[in-house]
Design a protein around this motif. Structure first.
Motif, PDB file in Angstrom:
ATOM      1  N   ALA A  88       0.865  -1.176   0.000  1.00  0.00           N
ATOM      2  CA  ALA A  88       0.000   0.000   0.000  1.00  0.00           C
ATOM      3  C   ALA A  88       0.893   1.215   0.000  1.00  0.00           C
ATOM      4  O   ALA A  88       1.942   1.196   0.619  1.00  0.00           O
ATOM      5  CB  ALA A  88      -0.862  -0.006   1.253  1.00  0.00           C
ATOM      6  N   ASN A  89       0.530   2.227  -0.742  1.00  0.00           N
ATOM      7  CA  ASN A  89       1.326   3.440  -0.636  1.00  0.00           C
ATOM      8  C   ASN A  89       0.502   4.681  -0.911  1.00  0.00           C
ATOM      9  O   ASN A  89      -0.678   4.616  -1.251  1.00  0.00           O
ATOM     10  CB  ASN A  89       2.566   3.367  -1.537  1.00  0.00           C
ATOM     11  N   GLU A  90       1.155   5.819  -0.723  1.00  0.00           N
ATOM     12  CA  GLU A  90       0.443   7.100  -0.715  1.00  0.00           C
ATOM     13  C   GLU A  90      -0.323   7.375  -1.997  1.00  0.00           C
ATOM     14  O   GLU A  90      -1.444   7.851  -1.967  1.00  0.00           O
ATOM     15  CB  GLU A  90       1.459   8.243  -0.480  1.00  0.00           C
ATOM     16  N   SER A  91       0.304   7.029  -3.124  1.00  0.00           N
ATOM     17  CA  SER A  91      -0.329   7.434  -4.381  1.00  0.00           C
ATOM     18  C   SER A  91      -1.674   6.749  -4.569  1.00  0.00           C
ATOM     19  O   SER A  91      -2.618   7.345  -5.080  1.00  0.00           O
ATOM     20  CB  SER A  91       0.602   7.146  -5.556  1.00  0.00           C
TER      21      SER A  91
END
Lengths: 295, 479
Positions: A3-6
């Motif tokens: 999972a990541n910010e973008s």
């Protein structure tokens, strides 16, 4: 799975946008009061509603036509009613004149009265309504009855004027004068002229037989009046049918087009809450990262 | 034996390697918000060991390669789906305008105006000599003709807008092609030594996606890392060369632009070979959707003109004239071809300003006769008034039904375009999310790596200090 910010920012934006679109749609429904605001909202429903509206428009036109037909028929009936009154007076007068006890001078006075009555009927037969002669067939700009050399001639024709009052239903709005007044078997002007002339000549016997002819004229007028009466009751029935039909159509149109206000408003509230929650959660949640804990 | 200087060398190399890793982490973090960026990973490896007699001695670490982490299949899928999205949003945008032409929710649509027109003939039948009724017939006929012409004109205007956009779009496409060709060359040159030109590849992927959104493309990558891009099955970008697209006016299609690709000095027409992308949407709207709507409007207009005229010309006006057309008659281009009827419809100028010239009567001199007015009013509900299959005979009716069918068609096609557009957004969202899972920078991940390498760097720096001390001791041994 990483999972990541973008992902998070992209998804937030997408859902804010989606919620806004739904909110926008809900506002449109409540402000316009319509379920269908553009044809793509419900293409077949929109076209179906259009079809119903066209029919409603036609029916409203039929109702307008019907009212026009009523004006002509009511006026014709009024004229015939007056003619009947005049004829009743003529019968009374002529009956007095037919007795032998009356001297020739008195008979001539009555003859004069009869002539007056004949002129009255002539005026009635030349009645105009909305600039149009009622009893000249389709020659509505032609004065139907004129006196030429002591005889009344008919200048109109025997044609009917029809008006559309329903899908493939028409009603005739006129009675040609040659069928009412100068009917070959019951010519009111001829009979009255005979009575006048026979009274002037003091011929009681002839007057008595003229009175019988006058009876035939009275019968004819009554018959013509009944024709008009029948047409008018047909109009009344038709009018009720059309009005009922128009109401049904309106209900159907509403059921397709109109938004259910209670539902639309509760929907708007729901979407508004949804949008608020989405915006709040997006703005409030501070995404925490490891960087926050690095000294 | 291993000497102290080898250890110093090892430490130096290790520190430099770690600094390189920090640099890449910094690069990753710096690009956390760059959409097309693929995170990069440094591949470390043991330096080829020294051989000392029978023993081999390790001499530390070195950078082998910097990898861009990307899933080629995902990139390909995104690029394909963007082609579908480009077409869908191009169609969707045009439909927002087209739909408004057929907007019937207010009372100013063709359907309502047509109804008013026929109703006024009924009013005239109620009072065939009435001047107000006659004037209303003429007014309503004018409004109807104006409305049909106006709808036609708005469709044609949109067609022209689509056409203009084709030319503009082509310039964008050519520019993207040039950039991709340039990148092809730079990537090949850069990768000769075996390095990966990650940032250039990311940039090229982005450009390919931008290009795909504008026009349907097929992309093949060769072993030298160059991509070949095809448009409509013809080579568009090959190596460092881009074959430009250009437009030419097509005299058989209102001088609208056909799209050609310039292949080694000869032009190939690919107008209808393009599949996907905004350009495809523009052309399809211009050459398929709008012409169909115009054709149906033409059919309707021809049906109205001809059927009303056929009745009106048999009638008599208030002055006894007969044989006069109500609308200016329209001669079909060929049997069943009514092209231009919608643009043509107008009230016959000979009667347009003369209410007395309306022929309501079926017989000479009978001014109260309303047979023609009644018959024209009846046309509203009459079947076989429109030639729907363009075979030269009226086979469809009523006018209203035919028009409603057109409205339904426009509405359904618009709805379809909007639905596709929205669905495509969702597909792309999930694809992009999956791409992010693989390729985007995660700040947490970078932080963890940073801590990991920072620790190693600290210890290695210490190691260097120890070696330094040892060297110091050695230097001072003799004192």
């Amino acid at each position: 799975m990483r999972a990541n910010e973008s992902i998070w920012y992209r998804d937030s934006l997408f859902y804010i946008n989606l919620t806004k679109l739904r909110y926008d749609e809900a506002i449109k429904q409540t402000t316009s009061g319509k379920r269908i605001n553009k044809i793509s909202d419900n293409p077949s429903g929109a076209a179906f509603a259009l079809g119903l509206k066209d029919r409603r428009g036609q029916i409203e036109q039929f109702l307008r036509n019907l009212d026009t037909a009523r004006i002509y028929l009511a006026n014709a009936e009024d004229v015939l009613n007056k003619v009947q009154t005049v004829l009743n007076k003529a019968i009374t007068d002529a009956s007095q004149g037919a007795t032998d006890t009356m001297d020739i001078n008195q008979k001539r006075i009555i003859a004069n009265d009869i002539d007056q009555l004949r002129s009255q009927i002539m005026d009635l037969a030349n009645t105009r309504v909305m600039n149009r002669y009622l009893f000249s067939g389709t020659l509505t700009d032609t004065r139907p009855f004129t006196e030429v050399g002591g005889t009344v001639v008919y200048n109109g024709n025997s044609n009917d004027i029809d008006i559309q009052i329903g899908y493939s239903i028409r009603v005739t709005t006129n009675l040609p004068g040659n069928q009412v007044f100068t009917n070959p078997t019951a010519n009111v002007f001829e009979v009255l002229a005979n009575i006048r002339d026979h009274l002037n000549a003091g011929d009681s016997g002839a007057v008595a037989s003229d009175i019988e002819d006058l009876g035939a004229v009275v019968d004819n007028i009554a018959y013509q009046r009944s024709i008009i009466g029948n047409r008018m009751s047909e109009l009344d029935i038709m009018k009720n049918n059309l009005k009922e039909f128009s109401t049904n159509l309106q209900e159907k149109i509403s059921s397709i087009e109109d938004a259910d206000m209670a539902e639309a408003i509760s929907n708007l509230t729901k979407e508004e809450t949804g949008l608020r929650v989405t915006l709040q959660s997006v703005s409030r949640i501070q995404r925490l990262t490891l960087f926050d804990y690095l000294g | 034996m291993v000497d102290l200087f080898s250890s110093l060398e090892l430490a130096k190399k290790s520190l430099l390697t770690h600094q390189f890793v920090f640099h890449v982490i910094g690069h990753n973090i710096a690009n956390v918000n760059t959409p097309e960026y693929s995170r990069q990973r440094v591949e470390l490896g043991v330096v080829r060991p020294l051989k000392l007699g029978f023993r081999s001695v390790g001499v530390g670490v070195d950078v082998i390669k910097v990898h861009g982490i990307r899933d080629k299949y995902l990139e390909y899928q995104i690029q394909k789906e963007l082609q579908t999205k480009g077409k869908a949003s191009s169609l969707g945008g045009a439909f927002k305008i087209i739909e408004a032409v057929f907007q019937e929710q207010t009372d100013t649509g063709i359907s309502k105006i047509m109804e008013n027109f026929f109703n006024s003939w009924n009013d005239l039948a109620n009072n065939p000599t009435g001047m107000p009724e006659r004037t209303t017939v003429l007014n309503n006929a004018k409004v109807l003709a104006d409305k049909i012409r106006e709808s036609y004109r708005r469709l044609r205007e949109q067609q022209a807008v689509q056409n203009n956009d084709v030319a503009l779009m082509i310039e964008d496409i050519n520019q993207l092609g040039d950039e991709i060709a340039t990148l092809n060359q730079q990537i090949t040159e850069g990768e000769v030594g075996g390095a990966e030109m990650n940032d250039l590849r990311d940039r090229r992927n982005k450009l390919l996606q931008d290009l795909g959104e504008k026009v349907g493309i097929n992309v093949y990558e060769n072993e030298m890392g160059q991509v070949t891009v095809e448009i409509g099955g013809r080579p568009f970008v090959v190596g460092n060369q881009a074959n430009h697209l250009q437009v030419q006016k097509d005299a058989s299609n209102y001088n609208y632009y056909d799209v050609y690709i310039n292949e080694a000095d000869h032009l190939v027409d690919i107008t209808y070979q393009i599949n996907g992308g905004e350009l495809n949407g523009l052309i399809e709207m211009r050459d398929t959707y709008i012409p169909e709507y115009i054709k149906r409007l033409d059919n309707l207009a021809y049906g109205l003109i001809t059927n009303v005229n056929n009745l009106h010309s048999t009638g008599f006006d208030l002055n006894g004239n007969t044989g006069v057309n109500f609308f200016t008659p329209f001669t079909p281009v060929a049997p069943g071809d009514y092209t231009g009827a919608a643009a043509h419809i107008e009230v016959n100028p000979a009667i347009a300003n003369d209410p007395e010239a309306i022929a309501a009567s079926s017989a000479l001199g009978e001014v109260g006769n309303n047979e023609i007015a009644l018959a024209i009013a009846d046309l509203e509900r009459a079947y076989n008034t429109v030639d729907s299959d363009n075979d030269g005979t009226f086979d469809y009716g009523t006018f209203h039904d035919y028009y409603h069918q057109l409205v339904t068609l426009v509405g359904a096609q618009a709805k379809d375009a909007y639905t596709r557009e929205a669905a495509q957004e969702e597909v792309l969202l999930s694809l992009k999310d999956r791409r992010s899972e693989v390729s985007s920078v995660s700040l947490d991940e970078e932080s963890a790596t940073l801590i990991q390498f920072e620790k190693a760097y600290q210890v290695m720096a210490r190691f260097m200090g120890v070696v330094d001390k040892m060297a110091d001791i050695m230097v001072n041994l003799g004192r």
